[in-house]
Design an enzyme around this catalytic site. Structure first.
Site: not given
Length: 646
Positions: A337, A366, A384, A386, A518
């Site tokens: 993001c 992560r 992701q 995303d 999101h």
RNA sequence: GCCAAUGUAGCUCAGUUGGCCAGAGCAGCUGAUUUGUAAUCAGCUGGUCGGGGGUUCGAAUCCCUCCAUUGGCUCCA
């Protein structure tokens, strides 16, 4: 006399003080043997407790959730009794019933329990259950309860009681064991016929990692021996669907210690499958007005300081990469993001431009705790699906609704029927925790609740579960052994637009702040594929599966014909292989069935002469022979139907 | 990160009162067979017994440590 109303609205009279068990006995002796608990005016109680006034009742047996709950809760007490017998001085935490069985958290002092000793507990439980100990309910005052457990030295129970409201405390006694407990419990322990103490784990007292770690012992029990056997078989079956095993068997992905734990390597077949999933979503997103973007895998530390992620997760994450130039630090991207916010910012935006929908299959990293890594469902590097929707506050509802449509279409196409949804809202008791105005939050929460119900979803609403930056809607599915995983997620965000000072020029020629949504319908490609594998046991839908068909020549004599068929199918975009090993047809069928290839195409003398192929479908057997062209049409039709929007 | 367990060939697994060159099936390779709807036969290859350290005349086996994996806990943008 009192009037007892049954679920079917029949009413019968019983003497004051009658019990559920007696009522059951009056209906049928068989029923009396099966009754585990009773609901009296909606309150679940022991079947042995006296009923003193007119009541509507429901008797609970094994086949309803309340019955199982009482059964397993009592089993937890039974296990506690066994543990206290075997390991005197044990202190007890909590021992609830869970979805499949029960557990008890215990403090064994110096004693370290090993898995081999679970059998001892099991044997003891079987011995104690057979004694047919009655569960006795007792009410005492809070000071009395505190006194009792203090004397016993059970500091955990004392703590639990201290946190209870003043008033009466209920105790349950059976055999030699007394526990603080709300109940209800079974009439006696002899109903517990089959017992399995399943596993052992560390668990922090009250889930707080700063407090002492207790030993959690898991078990499951049944009223019949055969049920336990069935359960064990079910577990075996589930193991066969485990995505880690299927993923290896089907050559979809692997891990390498050298590369690092939690860093999956997608093998050619897995990569092909994933690519197909991605293209599937890209196509839908295009229809819904998304624009693809691409951003790098690292970003300046400052970027994440701005977004706030560094402050919150920085120290537990992969440490910054430093460069030869002093003071330069980069972070592996933990989320997409912030990058997308910068893309939004690269030029001034008008209210007419909104919503701006930026999509990226963005790989993020992560540093998950080592104990948490699990196959493809929990990894340290993942992609992701995303996208971030930048919109005006008045557009939230419509945008949310469109995202739900995408998620539902995906779930429908992949035959995910068994999913649950959760709406996470603010904690009403802690309003200061959240960023964004009350008004905006109210609007967004309202929008989510409305849209969700308009879509016919029965979402669980959980206040207090929202992130500090906005409310969200999550889609959850279970894996082969019943663990719940979050897949799709849709989150409203007031925070990042603030932190990145995102703006648009409104109709009034003034600057306004957009809202971000999101969203990731799959969640992550890794987790989604893992769950998909377990759902399908590796038998993927025809449009998705790495290989759709394989040609099996009966012998080398038909090699040329088989290769002709192979070429024809591949030229027609049917993903086809050939098995020209020097093996008998039975062996080829077996091996390729085990590889979950949907269609096996057998060609021999007959087929060559007739210009046909003999088609065998995964799990269904021989479909008879047909022309290759007809087979091509069959597959195309099947693919079209699978992807249809209706 | 914490608790418990596990780690022997690509896969599934034998192999401990510490003792000959560590075994099997499947997979792989070679050959024979030329095959009709879920396993053809024979031969061969393949392992620093997770890594390191220690105890011992001798360690897959006992001890320590690290790593990975599994089941939980905590965490989860």
């Amino acid at each position: 006399m009192i009037k007892i109303t049954f679920p079917d609205s029949r009413v019968k009279e019983y003497p004051v003080g009658t019990t559920g068990l007696e009522i059951a006995q009056s209906l049928s002796p068989q029923l009396a043997k099966e009754v585990l608990a009773i609901s009296v005016n909606g309150e679940i109680r022991d079947a042995t407790r006296a009923i003193t006034e007119n009541s509507a009742i429901r008797l609970h047996k094994w086949d309803d959730a309340e019955g199982k709950h009482a059964f397993w809760h009592s089993s937890a007490h039974l296990m506690a009794e066994a543990i206290e017998n075997l390991y005197p001085g044990t202190k007890f935490g909590i021992g609830p019933a869970i979805e499949n069985g029960f557990y008890y958290d215990v403090d064994l002092g110096e004693k370290v329990l090993s898995e081999t000793e679970l059998v001892d507990i099991e044997s003891k439980m079987i011995e104690l259950a057979a004694r047919k100990s009655i569960f006795n309910r007792e009410e005492i005052s809070k000071p009395e309860a505190l006194d009792l457990f203090s004397k016993k030295g059970d500091e955990y129970k004392v703590e639990l009681i201290s946190d209870l409201e003043d008033g009466t405390i209920t105790l349950y006694k059976h055999g030699s064991f007394t526990d603080l407990c709300r109940g209800p419990h079974l009439p006696d322990t002899s109903l517990i016929k089959a017992i399995k103490v399943t596993s052992l784990a560390g668990a922090y007292w009250r889930g707080d990692e700063k407090r002492k770690q207790l030993t959690r012992i898991y078990g499951i029990t049944f009223p019949k021996k055969s049920m336990l056997d069935e359960y064990m078989i079910l577990l075996e079956e589930a193991k066969k669907r485990d995505h880690r095993k299927v993923g290896r068997d089907l050559e979809l992905f692997t891990f390498s210690q050298r590369v690092g734990s939690g860093l999956p390597l997608w093998l050619p077949k897995g990569a092909a499958l994933r690519e197909r999933l991605e293209n599937f979503l890209k196509k839908i997103q295009k229809e819904y007005g998304y624009e693809g973007v691409i951003t790098p895998h690292i970003g300046q530390k400052e970027l994440y300081v701005t977004s706030g992620h560094y402050a919150k997760y920085g120290k537990d994450s992969f440490q910054p990469i430093t460069t030869p130039v002093e003071g330069e630090e980069f972070l592996l991207k933990p989320m997409n993001c912030p990058h997308h916010c910068e893309i939004y910012k690269y030029k001034p935006r008008s209210y007419k431009d909104l919503p701006v929908r930026l999509a990226e299959f963005g790989t993020v990293y992560r540093y998950e705790q080592s104990g948490e890594l699990h196959g493809l469902t929990r990894v340290r590097g993942f992609t992701q699906d995303d996208a971030h929707i930048f919109c005006r506050p008045d557009q939230i509802k419509e945008e949310f609704s469109k995202v739900i449509d995408i998620v539902l279409y995906i779930f429908k196409t992949l035959d995910f029927k068994d999913f649950t949804t959760q709406i996470s809202l603010r904690d009403p008791n802690n309003p200061d925790k959240y960023i964004g105005s009350d008004e905006n939050w109210n609007k967004a929460e309202q929008a989510i609740i409305e849209v969700t119900s308009e879509k016919g979803l029965t979402a669980v609403v959980v206040p207090g579960e929202a992130a500090f930056y906005g409310p969200k809607l999550d889609f959850m599915v279970k894996d082969a052994i019943g663990r719940k995983w979050q897949l799709g997620t849709i989150q409203v965000d007031y925070n990042l637009p603030e932190r990145f000072e995102l703006e648009y020029i409104g109709q009034d020629n003034q600057k306004h702040r957009p809202v971000m949504i999101h969203r990731a319908p799959f969640g992550s490609m890794e987790r989604f594929v893992a769950v998909l594998i377990e759902h399908t046991a590796g038998k993927f839908p025809i449009w998705l599966t790495p290989d759709q068909a394989i040609v099996l020549p009966i012998s080398e004599k038909y090699q040329n014909y088989a290769e002709g068929v192979l070429k024809l199918l591949n030229n027609s975009d049917i993903r086809t292989l050939i098995d020209d090993r020097n093996e008998k047809i039975g062996k080829k069928i077996r091996d390729n069935e085990l590889k979950r290839i949907p269609y096996l195409l057998i060609v021999g003398e007959k087929e060559e002469t007739e210009g046909t192929i003999s088609v065998r479908k995964q799990g269904q057997g021989d479909l008879g022979s047909m022309k290759p062209e007809d087979f091509i049409n069959l597959i195309r039709k099947e693919v079209d139907e699978a992807l249809s929007r209706d």
